[in-house]
Write a protein that holds these residues in place. Structure first.
Motif, mmCIF file in Angstrom:
data_model
loop_
_atom_site.group_PDB
_atom_site.id
_atom_site.type_symbol
_atom_site.label_atom_id
_atom_site.label_comp_id
_atom_site.label_asym_id
_atom_site.label_seq_id
_atom_site.Cartn_x
_atom_site.Cartn_y
_atom_site.Cartn_z
ATOM 1 N N CYS A 45 0.854 -1.191 0.000
ATOM 2 C CA CYS A 45 0.000 0.000 0.000
ATOM 3 C C CYS A 45 0.893 1.245 0.000
ATOM 4 C CB CYS A 45 -0.887 -0.048 1.248
ATOM 5 S SG CYS A 45 -2.320 1.032 1.182
ATOM 6 N N VAL A 46 0.344 2.400 0.354
ATOM 7 C CA VAL A 46 1.133 3.630 0.413
ATOM 8 C C VAL A 46 2.161 3.575 1.535
ATOM 9 C CG1 VAL A 46 -0.609 5.080 -0.684
ATOM 10 C CG2 VAL A 46 -0.612 4.816 1.798
ATOM 11 N N GLN A 63 -4.344 13.088 7.944
ATOM 12 C CA GLN A 63 -4.734 13.625 6.634
ATOM 13 C C GLN A 63 -5.918 14.581 6.805
ATOM 14 O OE1 GLN A 63 -3.347 13.015 3.607
ATOM 15 N NE2 GLN A 63 -4.809 14.236 2.464
ATOM 16 N N ARG A 64 -6.884 14.173 7.636
ATOM 17 C CA ARG A 64 -8.047 15.034 7.882
ATOM 18 C C ARG A 64 -7.625 16.366 8.483
ATOM 19 N NH1 ARG A 64 -11.076 13.559 13.053
ATOM 20 N NH2 ARG A 64 -9.123 14.428 13.760
ATOM 21 N N ASP A 65 -6.753 16.326 9.487
ATOM 22 C CA ASP A 65 -6.317 17.555 10.142
ATOM 23 C C ASP A 65 -5.554 18.457 9.181
ATOM 24 O OD1 ASP A 65 -7.509 16.608 12.411
ATOM 25 O OD2 ASP A 65 -5.636 16.037 13.410
ATOM 26 N N GLU A 66 -4.684 17.860 8.363
ATOM 27 C CA GLU A 66 -3.935 18.647 7.375
ATOM 28 C C GLU A 66 -4.894 19.308 6.385
ATOM 29 O OE1 GLU A 66 -0.414 19.096 6.830
ATOM 30 O OE2 GLU A 66 -0.411 18.475 8.937
ATOM 31 N N THR A 67 -5.908 18.569 5.959
ATOM 32 C CA THR A 67 -6.844 19.078 4.961
ATOM 33 C C THR A 67 -7.797 20.112 5.559
ATOM 34 O OG1 THR A 67 -6.756 17.011 3.738
ATOM 35 C CG2 THR A 67 -8.633 18.432 3.299
ATOM 36 N N VAL A 68 -8.474 19.755 6.635
ATOM 37 C CA VAL A 68 -9.505 20.625 7.206
ATOM 38 C C VAL A 68 -8.911 21.838 7.908
ATOM 39 C CG1 VAL A 68 -11.392 20.731 8.886
ATOM 40 C CG2 VAL A 68 -11.135 18.731 7.426
ATOM 41 N N HIS A 69 -7.897 21.614 8.733
ATOM 42 C CA HIS A 69 -7.351 22.713 9.532
ATOM 43 C C HIS A 69 -6.232 23.463 8.828
ATOM 44 C CE1 HIS A 69 -9.838 21.346 12.787
ATOM 45 N NE2 HIS A 69 -9.305 20.141 12.711
ATOM 46 N N ARG A 73 -4.067 19.718 0.792
ATOM 47 C CA ARG A 73 -4.725 18.566 0.176
ATOM 48 C C ARG A 73 -3.694 17.729 -0.565
ATOM 49 N NH1 ARG A 73 -10.100 18.150 -0.148
ATOM 50 N NH2 ARG A 73 -11.276 19.875 0.706
ATOM 51 N N THR A 74 -3.376 16.590 0.010
ATOM 52 C CA THR A 74 -2.516 15.617 -0.661
ATOM 53 C C THR A 74 -3.299 14.323 -0.753
ATOM 54 O OG1 THR A 74 -1.511 14.902 1.417
ATOM 55 C CG2 THR A 74 -0.385 16.667 0.213
ATOM 56 N N SER A 75 -2.855 13.405 -1.567
ATOM 57 C CA SER A 75 -3.640 12.188 -1.754
ATOM 58 C C SER A 75 -2.986 10.935 -1.177
ATOM 59 C CB SER A 75 -3.921 11.977 -3.240
ATOM 60 O OG SER A 75 -2.699 11.865 -3.942
ATOM 61 N N LYS A 76 -1.775 11.036 -0.635
ATOM 62 C CA LYS A 76 -1.075 9.828 -0.185
ATOM 63 C C LYS A 76 -1.891 9.034 0.835
ATOM 64 C CE LYS A 76 3.152 7.859 1.515
ATOM 65 N NZ LYS A 76 4.499 8.059 2.004
ATOM 66 N N HIS A 77 -2.460 9.688 1.817
ATOM 67 C CA HIS A 77 -3.232 8.994 2.848
ATOM 68 C C HIS A 77 -4.704 9.395 2.820
ATOM 69 C CE1 HIS A 77 0.901 8.906 4.787
ATOM 70 N NE2 HIS A 77 0.624 7.652 4.513
ATOM 71 N N SER A 78 -5.211 9.795 1.678
ATOM 72 C CA SER A 78 -6.596 10.247 1.604
ATOM 73 C C SER A 78 -7.565 9.071 1.601
ATOM 74 C CB SER A 78 -6.818 11.085 0.345
ATOM 75 O OG SER A 78 -6.824 10.259 -0.798
ATOM 76 N N ASP A 84 -10.443 4.264 -3.937
ATOM 77 C CA ASP A 84 -10.063 4.023 -5.334
ATOM 78 C C ASP A 84 -9.273 2.731 -5.508
ATOM 79 O OD1 ASP A 84 -11.310 6.294 -6.243
ATOM 80 O OD2 ASP A 84 -9.476 7.495 -6.336
ATOM 81 N N CYS A 85 -8.398 2.426 -4.551
ATOM 82 C CA CYS A 85 -7.506 1.273 -4.702
ATOM 83 C C CYS A 85 -8.115 -0.025 -4.163
ATOM 84 C CB CYS A 85 -6.188 1.568 -4.006
ATOM 85 S SG CYS A 85 -4.851 0.467 -4.471
#
Length: 153
Positions: A45-46, A63-69, A73-78, A84-85
């Motif tokens: 996996c990633v 990932q949520r904290d990085e995105t929301v706060h 927006r990155t996709s590695k741990h989204s 998708d995978c």
């Protein structure tokens, strides 16, 4: 002498059970990835598998904290990347919702008796034309919605 023989027999039976349990657990470990998904053909996996099994929730929360706060927006741990995978497609090429009890997320969470509520808000199938196939209920199994800035949420 008889007690020693009984004790040795019990130890042998106990060791045999441990060996059988290890074989069963090793066989089960191969079933965590759903056949027919992209993940089934990948080496890892990633992150390495043992890290993903142990820390996936920490990675998703980070990932949520990085995105929301932080607005990052990155996709590695989204979560969308996981869907998708790890999603499986049926014979009609329609995605099977990942949170069903016989699918990737749902199976592990059911096995561990952990409540899975990510998909109360997030899509359980990838976005795209096939993802629009018959949602089960409002708010569940819907594709990700595009924001005005072009990012998904």
């Amino acid at each position: 002498m008889a007690k020693a023989a009984v004790r040795a027999g019990l130890v042998a039976v106990g060791l045999a059970w441990v060996l059988v349990a290890q074989v069963v657990l090793a066989a089960d470990a191969k079933t965590y990835v759903v056949e027919g998904s992209k993940a089934a053909v990948l080496e890892s996996c990633v992150e390495p598998t043992d890290i993903m099994r142990r820390k996936h929730m920490e990675l998703i929360k980070h990932q949520r904290d990085e995105t929301v706060h932080g607005g990052i927006r990155t996709s590695k741990h989204s979560l969308a990347g996981c869907v998708d995978c790890h999603i499986r497609y049926d014979a009609d090429h329609a995605p099977t919702p990942i949170h069903r009890k016989d699918e990737f997320c749902g199976a592990c969470h059911a096995f561990t008796a952990v409540n899975l509520n990510c998909f109360d808000c997030h899509a359980s199938v990838p976005k795209g034309s096939a993802a629009h196939a018959a949602p089960q209920s409002v708010g569940v199994d819907r594709p990700l919605q595009a924001r005005p800035d072009g990012e998904d949420h």
